[in-house]
Design a protein around this motif. Structure first.
Motif, PDB file in Angstrom:
ATOM      1  N   ARG A 128       0.838  -1.420  -0.554  1.00  0.00           N
ATOM      2  CA  ARG A 128       0.071  -0.297  -0.332  1.00  0.00           C
ATOM      3  C   ARG A 128       0.770   0.905   0.085  1.00  0.00           C
ATOM      4  NH1 ARG A 128      -1.763   3.659   3.328  1.00  0.00           N
ATOM      5  NH2 ARG A 128      -0.916   2.678   5.396  1.00  0.00           N
ATOM      6  N   VAL A 129       1.673   1.200   0.804  1.00  0.00           N
ATOM      7  CA  VAL A 129       2.745   2.551   0.578  1.00  0.00           C
ATOM      8  C   VAL A 129       3.650   2.819  -0.306  1.00  0.00           C
ATOM      9  CG1 VAL A 129       2.636   2.292   3.500  1.00  0.00           C
ATOM     10  CG2 VAL A 129       4.440   1.357   2.499  1.00  0.00           C
ATOM     11  N   ALA A 130       4.288   1.478  -0.744  1.00  0.00           N
ATOM     12  CA  ALA A 130       4.644   2.017  -1.739  1.00  0.00           C
ATOM     13  C   ALA A 130       4.377   2.457  -2.725  1.00  0.00           C
ATOM     14  CB  ALA A 130       5.071   0.167  -2.467  1.00  0.00           C
ATOM     15  N   LYS A 131       5.203   2.785  -4.072  1.00  0.00           N
ATOM     16  CA  LYS A 131       4.284   3.661  -5.352  1.00  0.00           C
ATOM     17  C   LYS A 131       4.387   2.810  -6.076  1.00  0.00           C
ATOM     18  CE  LYS A 131       7.670   8.122  -4.594  1.00  0.00           C
ATOM     19  NZ  LYS A 131       8.848   8.788  -4.980  1.00  0.00           N
ATOM     20  N   PRO A 132       3.887   3.179  -7.095  1.00  0.00           N
ATOM     21  CA  PRO A 132       3.885   2.335  -8.640  1.00  0.00           C
ATOM     22  C   PRO A 132       4.842   1.755  -8.874  1.00  0.00           C
ATOM     23  CG  PRO A 132       2.128   4.413  -8.906  1.00  0.00           C
ATOM     24  CD  PRO A 132       2.694   4.072  -7.138  1.00  0.00           C
ATOM     25  N   GLY A 133       5.160   0.953  -9.510  1.00  0.00           N
ATOM     26  CA  GLY A 133       6.277   0.575  -9.798  1.00  0.00           C
ATOM     27  C   GLY A 133       7.571   0.388  -9.145  1.00  0.00           C
ATOM     28  N   ALA A 134       7.282   0.943  -7.508  1.00  0.00           N
ATOM     29  CA  ALA A 134       8.100   0.596  -6.314  1.00  0.00           C
ATOM     30  C   ALA A 134       9.198  -0.593  -6.408  1.00  0.00           C
ATOM     31  CB  ALA A 134       7.964   1.419  -4.840  1.00  0.00           C
ATOM     32  N   ARG A 135       9.846  -1.134  -6.087  1.00  0.00           N
ATOM     33  CA  ARG A 135      10.625  -2.666  -5.983  1.00  0.00           C
ATOM     34  C   ARG A 135      11.263  -2.794  -4.160  1.00  0.00           C
ATOM     35  NH1 ARG A 135      14.477  -5.161  -9.791  1.00  0.00           N
ATOM     36  NH2 ARG A 135      12.498  -4.526 -11.582  1.00  0.00           N
ATOM     37  N   PHE A 136      10.743  -3.868  -3.777  1.00  0.00           N
ATOM     38  CA  PHE A 136      10.435  -4.415  -2.067  1.00  0.00           C
ATOM     39  C   PHE A 136      11.782  -5.602  -1.868  1.00  0.00           C
ATOM     40  CE2 PHE A 136       6.476  -3.611  -3.390  1.00  0.00           C
ATOM     41  CZ  PHE A 136       6.080  -2.982  -3.237  1.00  0.00           C
ATOM     42  N   CYS A 137      12.376  -4.796  -0.823  1.00  0.00           N
ATOM     43  CA  CYS A 137      13.669  -6.240  -0.888  1.00  0.00           C
ATOM     44  C   CYS A 137      13.266  -7.003   0.643  1.00  0.00           C
ATOM     45  CB  CYS A 137      14.959  -6.041  -0.687  1.00  0.00           C
ATOM     46  SG  CYS A 137      16.565  -6.714  -0.502  1.00  0.00           S
ATOM     47  N   ILE A 138      12.754  -7.964   0.609  1.00  0.00           N
ATOM     48  CA  ILE A 138      12.450  -8.822   1.969  1.00  0.00           C
ATOM     49  C   ILE A 138      13.008 -10.416   1.880  1.00  0.00           C
ATOM     50  CG2 ILE A 138      10.534  -9.837   2.894  1.00  0.00           C
ATOM     51  CD1 ILE A 138       8.911  -8.703   0.815  1.00  0.00           C
ATOM     52  N   MET A 139      13.865 -10.262   3.401  1.00  0.00           N
ATOM     53  CA  MET A 139      14.805 -10.592   3.205  1.00  0.00           C
ATOM     54  C   MET A 139      13.956 -12.235   4.807  1.00  0.00           C
ATOM     55  SD  MET A 139      19.034 -11.320   4.847  1.00  0.00           S
ATOM     56  CE  MET A 139      19.008 -10.752   5.999  1.00  0.00           C
ATOM     57  N   VAL A 140      14.642 -13.366   4.325  1.00  0.00           N
ATOM     58  CA  VAL A 140      13.605 -13.933   6.023  1.00  0.00           C
ATOM     59  C   VAL A 140      14.060 -15.994   5.506  1.00  0.00           C
ATOM     60  CG1 VAL A 140      10.868 -13.467   4.905  1.00  0.00           C
ATOM     61  CG2 VAL A 140      12.348 -15.040   3.517  1.00  0.00           C
ATOM     62  N   PRO A 141      13.838 -16.621   6.289  1.00  0.00           N
ATOM     63  CA  PRO A 141      15.038 -17.164   7.523  1.00  0.00           C
ATOM     64  C   PRO A 141      13.834 -18.637   6.588  1.00  0.00           C
ATOM     65  CG  PRO A 141      14.060 -16.748   8.972  1.00  0.00           C
ATOM     66  CD  PRO A 141      13.139 -16.136   7.595  1.00  0.00           C
ATOM     67  N   ASN A 142      15.125 -19.290   5.914  1.00  0.00           N
ATOM     68  CA  ASN A 142      15.053 -20.827   5.218  1.00  0.00           C
ATOM     69  C   ASN A 142      14.580 -22.384   6.326  1.00  0.00           C
ATOM     70  OD1 ASN A 142      14.286 -23.476   3.775  1.00  0.00           O
ATOM     71  ND2 ASN A 142      16.259 -23.270   2.508  1.00  0.00           N
ATOM     72  N   GLN A 143      12.836 -22.681   6.062  1.00  0.00           N
ATOM     73  CA  GLN A 143      12.685 -23.963   7.175  1.00  0.00           C
ATOM     74  C   GLN A 143      13.833 -24.828   6.763  1.00  0.00           C
ATOM     75  OE1 GLN A 143       8.664 -24.851   7.479  1.00  0.00           O
ATOM     76  NE2 GLN A 143       9.399 -26.272   5.669  1.00  0.00           N
ATOM     77  N   ASP A 144      14.377 -24.767   5.017  1.00  0.00           N
ATOM     78  CA  ASP A 144      14.838 -26.186   4.661  1.00  0.00           C
ATOM     79  C   ASP A 144      16.748 -25.778   4.856  1.00  0.00           C
ATOM     80  OD1 ASP A 144      12.751 -27.341   4.733  1.00  0.00           O
ATOM     81  OD2 ASP A 144      12.570 -26.200   2.325  1.00  0.00           O
ATOM     82  N   PHE A 145      17.446 -24.834   5.927  1.00  0.00           N
ATOM     83  CA  PHE A 145      18.678 -24.535   5.501  1.00  0.00           C
ATOM     84  C   PHE A 145      19.122 -25.999   5.993  1.00  0.00           C
ATOM     85  CE2 PHE A 145      22.170 -22.733   7.867  1.00  0.00           C
ATOM     86  CZ  PHE A 145      23.166 -23.144   7.482  1.00  0.00           C
ATOM     87  N   ILE A 146      20.742 -25.951   4.994  1.00  0.00           N
ATOM     88  CA  ILE A 146      21.063 -27.409   5.305  1.00  0.00           C
ATOM     89  C   ILE A 146      21.684 -27.893   6.827  1.00  0.00           C
ATOM     90  CG2 ILE A 146      22.975 -27.276   4.103  1.00  0.00           C
ATOM     91  CD1 ILE A 146      23.223 -29.686   3.106  1.00  0.00           C
ATOM     92  N   GLY A 147      22.342 -26.476   7.290  1.00  0.00           N
ATOM     93  CA  GLY A 147      23.092 -26.277   8.357  1.00  0.00           C
ATOM     94  C   GLY A 147      22.108 -26.530   9.211  1.00  0.00           C
ATOM     95  N   TRP A 148      20.604 -26.518  10.025  1.00  0.00           N
ATOM     96  CA  TRP A 148      20.324 -27.246  10.997  1.00  0.00           C
ATOM     97  C   TRP A 148      19.846 -28.275  10.229  1.00  0.00           C
ATOM     98  CZ3 TRP A 148      16.453 -22.032   9.518  1.00  0.00           C
ATOM     99  CH2 TRP A 148      16.631 -21.144   9.696  1.00  0.00           C
TER     100      TRP A 148
END
Ligand SMILES: C[S@@+](CC[C@H](N)C(=O)[O-])C[C@H]1O[C@@H](n2cnc3c(N)ncnc32)[C@H](O)[C@@H]1O
Length: 246
Positions: A128-148
Protein backbone atom coordinates in the motif's frame (compact mmCIF):
# COMPACT_ATOMS: atom_id res chain seq x y z
CA UNK A 1 3.34 -21.84 20.93
CA UNK A 2 0.52 -20.05 22.85
CA UNK A 3 -1.22 -17.11 21.11
CA UNK A 4 0.99 -14.04 21.32
CA UNK A 5 0.10 -10.35 21.40
CA UNK A 6 1.99 -7.54 19.68
CA UNK A 7 2.77 -6.28 23.19
CA UNK A 8 4.56 -9.54 24.01
CA UNK A 9 6.66 -9.36 20.82
CA UNK A 10 7.51 -5.72 21.57
CA UNK A 11 8.51 -6.54 25.14
CA UNK A 12 10.71 -9.43 23.95
CA UNK A 13 12.54 -7.16 21.49
CA UNK A 14 12.81 -4.28 23.95
CA UNK A 15 14.54 -6.61 26.41
CA UNK A 16 16.72 -8.04 23.65
CA UNK A 17 17.95 -4.61 22.47
CA UNK A 18 18.32 -3.27 26.02
CA UNK A 19 20.49 -6.26 26.97
CA UNK A 20 22.52 -6.63 23.79
CA UNK A 21 22.51 -3.19 22.13
CA UNK A 22 24.29 -3.41 18.80
CA UNK A 23 26.21 -6.57 19.77
CA UNK A 24 24.03 -9.05 17.90
CA UNK A 25 23.44 -6.85 14.87
CA UNK A 26 25.32 -7.29 11.61
CA UNK A 27 28.00 -4.62 11.07
CA UNK A 28 27.54 -1.69 8.67
CA UNK A 29 29.33 -3.54 5.87
CA UNK A 30 26.49 -6.08 5.70
CA UNK A 31 23.82 -3.63 4.51
CA UNK A 32 24.81 -1.90 1.21
CA UNK A 33 24.25 -5.19 -0.65
CA UNK A 34 20.47 -4.80 -0.19
CA UNK A 35 20.58 -1.37 -1.86
CA UNK A 36 22.62 -2.90 -4.69
CA UNK A 37 20.02 -5.64 -5.17
CA UNK A 38 17.29 -3.03 -5.38
CA UNK A 39 19.31 -0.82 -7.71
CA UNK A 40 18.35 2.02 -5.35
CA UNK A 41 19.20 5.42 -6.79
CA UNK A 42 20.08 8.75 -5.12
CA UNK A 43 17.15 11.05 -4.48
CA UNK A 44 14.67 8.20 -3.97
CA UNK A 45 12.66 7.40 -0.81
CA UNK A 46 13.10 4.14 1.07
CA UNK A 47 11.06 2.73 3.92
CA UNK A 48 12.74 0.07 6.09
CA UNK A 49 10.00 -1.82 7.91
CA UNK A 50 11.38 -3.31 11.14
CA UNK A 51 14.52 -1.22 10.84
CA UNK A 52 16.08 -2.58 14.04
CA UNK A 53 19.15 -0.52 14.96
CA UNK A 54 19.00 1.47 11.72
CA UNK A 55 22.04 0.21 9.80
CA UNK A 56 20.22 0.03 6.46
CA UNK A 57 18.94 3.57 7.02
CA UNK A 58 22.53 4.76 7.51
CA UNK A 59 23.68 2.88 4.39
CA UNK A 60 20.86 4.49 2.40
CA UNK A 61 21.79 7.98 3.65
CA UNK A 62 25.39 7.38 2.54
CA UNK A 63 23.98 6.95 -0.99
CA UNK A 64 21.80 10.07 -0.80
CA UNK A 65 18.61 8.05 -0.46
CA UNK A 66 16.01 9.54 1.87
CA UNK A 67 15.33 6.83 4.44
CA UNK A 68 12.50 6.26 6.87
CA UNK A 69 12.40 3.47 9.46
CA UNK A 70 9.69 1.86 11.55
CA UNK A 71 10.09 -0.76 14.25
CA UNK A 72 7.82 -2.28 16.87
CA UNK A 73 10.50 -1.93 19.53
CA UNK A 74 11.11 1.43 21.27
CA UNK A 75 14.63 0.28 22.14
CA UNK A 76 15.37 -0.49 18.47
CA UNK A 77 14.11 2.96 17.47
CA UNK A 78 16.30 4.55 20.17
CA UNK A 79 19.36 2.79 18.70
CA UNK A 80 18.33 3.60 15.12
CA UNK A 81 18.12 7.32 15.95
CA UNK A 82 21.74 7.09 17.11
CA UNK A 83 23.00 4.97 14.20
CA UNK A 84 21.09 6.90 11.51
CA UNK A 85 20.58 10.41 12.93
CA UNK A 86 19.43 11.85 9.60
CA UNK A 87 16.65 9.29 9.08
CA UNK A 88 13.05 9.69 10.19
CA UNK A 89 12.42 6.77 12.57
CA UNK A 90 9.29 5.89 14.53
CA UNK A 91 7.83 3.14 16.66
CA UNK A 92 5.11 1.24 14.84
CA UNK A 93 3.85 -2.15 13.72
CA UNK A 94 4.53 -3.36 10.20
CA UNK A 95 0.91 -4.50 10.03
CA UNK A 96 -0.36 -0.89 10.37
CA UNK A 97 2.03 1.58 8.72
CA UNK A 98 1.34 5.24 9.37
CA UNK A 99 2.08 6.46 5.84
CA UNK A 100 -0.05 7.51 2.91
CA UNK A 101 -0.51 5.14 -0.01
CA UNK A 102 2.10 5.43 -2.76
CA UNK A 103 4.82 7.15 -0.72
CA UNK A 104 8.00 5.09 -1.22
CA UNK A 105 10.21 4.03 -4.16
CA UNK A 106 11.66 1.13 -2.16
CA UNK A 107 10.36 -0.87 0.78
CA UNK A 108 12.68 -3.21 2.68
CA UNK A 109 12.05 -5.69 5.47
CA UNK A 110 15.12 -7.66 6.53
CA UNK A 111 15.04 -10.63 8.87
CA UNK A 112 11.76 -9.49 10.36
CA UNK A 113 8.63 -10.51 8.44
CA UNK A 114 8.89 -13.99 9.97
CA UNK A 115 8.28 -12.42 13.41
CA UNK A 116 5.10 -10.59 12.42
CA UNK A 117 1.88 -11.77 14.02
CA UNK A 118 0.16 -11.29 10.65
CA UNK A 119 2.64 -11.64 7.78
CA UNK A 120 -0.06 -11.21 5.11
CA UNK A 121 -1.26 -7.92 6.60
CA UNK A 122 2.40 -6.78 6.78
CA UNK A 123 2.83 -7.46 3.04
CA UNK A 124 -0.42 -5.67 2.20
CA UNK A 125 0.77 -2.62 4.12
CA UNK A 126 4.19 -2.63 2.40
CA UNK A 127 2.41 -2.79 -0.93
CA UNK A 128 0.00 0.00 0.00
CA UNK A 129 2.69 2.54 0.96
CA UNK A 130 4.83 1.75 -2.11
CA UNK A 131 4.62 3.88 -5.26
CA UNK A 132 3.49 2.19 -8.47
CA UNK A 133 6.62 0.55 -9.91
CA UNK A 134 8.32 0.43 -6.49
CA UNK A 135 10.66 -2.41 -5.58
CA UNK A 136 10.71 -4.42 -2.39
CA UNK A 137 13.56 -6.30 -0.72
CA UNK A 138 12.52 -8.87 1.87
CA UNK A 139 14.91 -11.24 3.63
CA UNK A 140 13.41 -14.29 5.37
CA UNK A 141 14.79 -17.53 6.87
CA UNK A 142 14.59 -20.94 5.22
CA UNK A 143 12.91 -23.82 7.00
CA UNK A 144 15.04 -26.21 4.90
CA UNK A 145 18.45 -24.67 5.73
CA UNK A 146 20.98 -27.46 5.39
CA UNK A 147 22.92 -26.32 8.48
CA UNK A 148 19.87 -26.88 10.69
CA UNK A 149 19.40 -30.35 9.22
CA UNK A 150 23.01 -31.15 10.16
CA UNK A 151 22.70 -29.63 13.64
CA UNK A 152 19.30 -31.21 14.27
CA UNK A 153 17.48 -28.00 15.21
CA UNK A 154 15.75 -25.16 13.44
CA UNK A 155 15.42 -21.44 13.98
CA UNK A 156 17.42 -18.20 13.99
CA UNK A 157 18.81 -16.34 16.98
CA UNK A 158 15.28 -15.00 17.58
CA UNK A 159 13.49 -18.32 17.40
CA UNK A 160 12.09 -17.78 20.91
CA UNK A 161 9.68 -15.13 19.65
CA UNK A 162 7.02 -15.98 17.12
CA UNK A 163 9.19 -17.16 14.24
CA UNK A 164 7.56 -18.51 11.05
CA UNK A 165 10.05 -20.58 9.05
CA UNK A 166 9.06 -21.50 5.50
CA UNK A 167 10.61 -23.14 2.44
CA UNK A 168 11.62 -21.27 -0.72
CA UNK A 169 8.43 -22.38 -2.47
CA UNK A 170 6.20 -21.40 0.47
CA UNK A 171 7.69 -17.89 0.70
CA UNK A 172 7.15 -17.42 -3.04
CA UNK A 173 3.54 -18.54 -2.66
CA UNK A 174 2.97 -16.13 0.22
CA UNK A 175 4.35 -13.15 -1.73
CA UNK A 176 2.41 -14.05 -4.84
CA UNK A 177 -0.80 -14.51 -2.86
CA UNK A 178 -0.38 -10.87 -1.80
CA UNK A 179 0.22 -9.58 -5.31
CA UNK A 180 4.03 -9.42 -5.16
CA UNK A 181 5.94 -11.02 -8.03
CA UNK A 182 9.45 -12.37 -7.48
CA UNK A 183 11.97 -10.50 -9.61
CA UNK A 184 14.92 -12.25 -8.02
CA UNK A 185 15.56 -14.68 -5.18
CA UNK A 186 19.13 -14.94 -3.96
CA UNK A 187 20.85 -16.41 -0.93
CA UNK A 188 21.86 -14.23 2.01
CA UNK A 189 25.64 -14.62 1.85
CA UNK A 190 26.61 -12.47 4.80
CA UNK A 191 27.81 -15.31 7.01
CA UNK A 192 29.98 -16.60 4.18
CA UNK A 193 31.67 -13.27 3.42
CA UNK A 194 31.84 -11.75 6.89
CA UNK A 195 35.53 -12.53 7.47
CA UNK A 196 36.46 -10.82 4.24
CA UNK A 197 34.18 -7.79 4.59
CA UNK A 198 35.66 -4.30 5.05
CA UNK A 199 36.52 -3.74 8.73
CA UNK A 200 36.12 -7.43 9.64
CA UNK A 201 37.93 -8.63 12.74
CA UNK A 202 40.01 -11.79 12.57
CA UNK A 203 43.51 -12.68 11.58
CA UNK A 204 45.16 -13.60 8.34
CA UNK A 205 43.99 -17.25 8.57
CA UNK A 206 40.32 -16.24 8.65
CA UNK A 207 40.70 -13.58 6.00
CA UNK A 208 42.78 -15.41 3.45
CA UNK A 209 42.24 -19.12 4.13
CA UNK A 210 39.06 -19.97 6.05
CA UNK A 211 37.11 -17.03 4.57
CA UNK A 212 37.53 -18.04 0.92
CA UNK A 213 36.88 -21.73 1.74
CA UNK A 214 33.66 -20.85 3.56
CA UNK A 215 32.58 -18.58 0.74
CA UNK A 216 33.19 -21.27 -1.87
CA UNK A 217 31.32 -23.89 0.19
CA UNK A 218 28.38 -21.48 0.58
CA UNK A 219 28.28 -20.90 -3.19
CA UNK A 220 27.95 -24.63 -3.80
CA UNK A 221 24.82 -24.93 -1.64
CA UNK A 222 21.63 -24.81 -3.77
CA UNK A 223 19.30 -21.90 -3.07
CA UNK A 224 16.59 -24.13 -1.55
CA UNK A 225 19.01 -25.20 1.24
CA UNK A 226 20.53 -21.80 1.99
CA UNK A 227 20.14 -20.08 5.38
CA UNK A 228 18.02 -17.10 4.33
CA UNK A 229 16.52 -15.86 1.09
CA UNK A 230 16.72 -12.29 -0.15
CA UNK A 231 13.73 -11.63 -2.39
CA UNK A 232 13.49 -8.64 -4.70
CA UNK A 233 9.82 -8.16 -5.52
CA UNK A 234 7.50 -5.89 -7.40
CA UNK A 235 3.77 -5.61 -7.61
CA UNK A 236 2.42 -8.39 -9.75
CA UNK A 237 0.84 -5.90 -12.14
CA UNK A 238 4.43 -4.74 -12.86
CA UNK A 239 6.08 -8.18 -12.73
CA UNK A 240 5.66 -9.13 -16.39
CA UNK A 241 8.50 -6.68 -17.15
CA UNK A 242 10.82 -8.36 -14.66
CA UNK A 243 13.57 -10.77 -15.52
CA UNK A 244 12.64 -13.82 -13.46
CA UNK A 245 15.48 -15.67 -11.84
CA UNK A 246 14.58 -19.01 -10.22
C1 LIG B 1 16.12 -9.62 13.55
S1 LIG B 1 15.62 -7.97 13.84
C2 LIG B 1 16.07 -7.26 12.26
C3 LIG B 1 16.34 -5.80 12.34
C4 LIG B 1 16.81 -5.14 11.06
N1 LIG B 1 15.86 -5.27 9.96
C5 LIG B 1 18.18 -5.65 10.62
O1 LIG B 1 18.28 -6.33 9.59
O2 LIG B 1 19.15 -5.38 11.31
C6 LIG B 1 13.84 -8.10 13.76
C7 LIG B 1 13.15 -6.76 14.01
O3 LIG B 1 11.75 -6.90 13.70
C8 LIG B 1 11.04 -6.08 14.60
N2 LIG B 1 9.61 -6.52 14.57
C9 LIG B 1 9.11 -7.72 14.92
N3 LIG B 1 7.78 -7.77 14.69
C10 LIG B 1 7.45 -6.57 14.14
C11 LIG B 1 6.22 -6.00 13.67
N4 LIG B 1 5.08 -6.68 13.70
N5 LIG B 1 6.24 -4.74 13.19
C12 LIG B 1 7.39 -4.02 13.15
N6 LIG B 1 8.58 -4.51 13.57
C13 LIG B 1 8.62 -5.77 14.07
C14 LIG B 1 11.75 -6.28 15.91
O4 LIG B 1 11.47 -5.27 16.86
C15 LIG B 1 13.20 -6.30 15.44
O5 LIG B 1 13.79 -5.02 15.49
Amino acid sequence: MPTLSAGAVKTWYNRHYAAKGLQTMRPDAAYPVFLDLLGATPGSRLLDVSCGAGSLLAAAYARSIESVGVDLSDEAVRLAKRVAPTAEVAVGAGEALAFRAGTFDYVTCLGSLEHFLDMGQGLEEMKRVAKPGARFCIMVPNQDFIGWKVLGHQGTAQQDINEHLQSLAAWRRLFEAHGLGVVRASPDRWHAVRWRAPGARGGVVKRFLLGPILELAWRLIPLRWQYQFVFVLERRDQASRASRIP
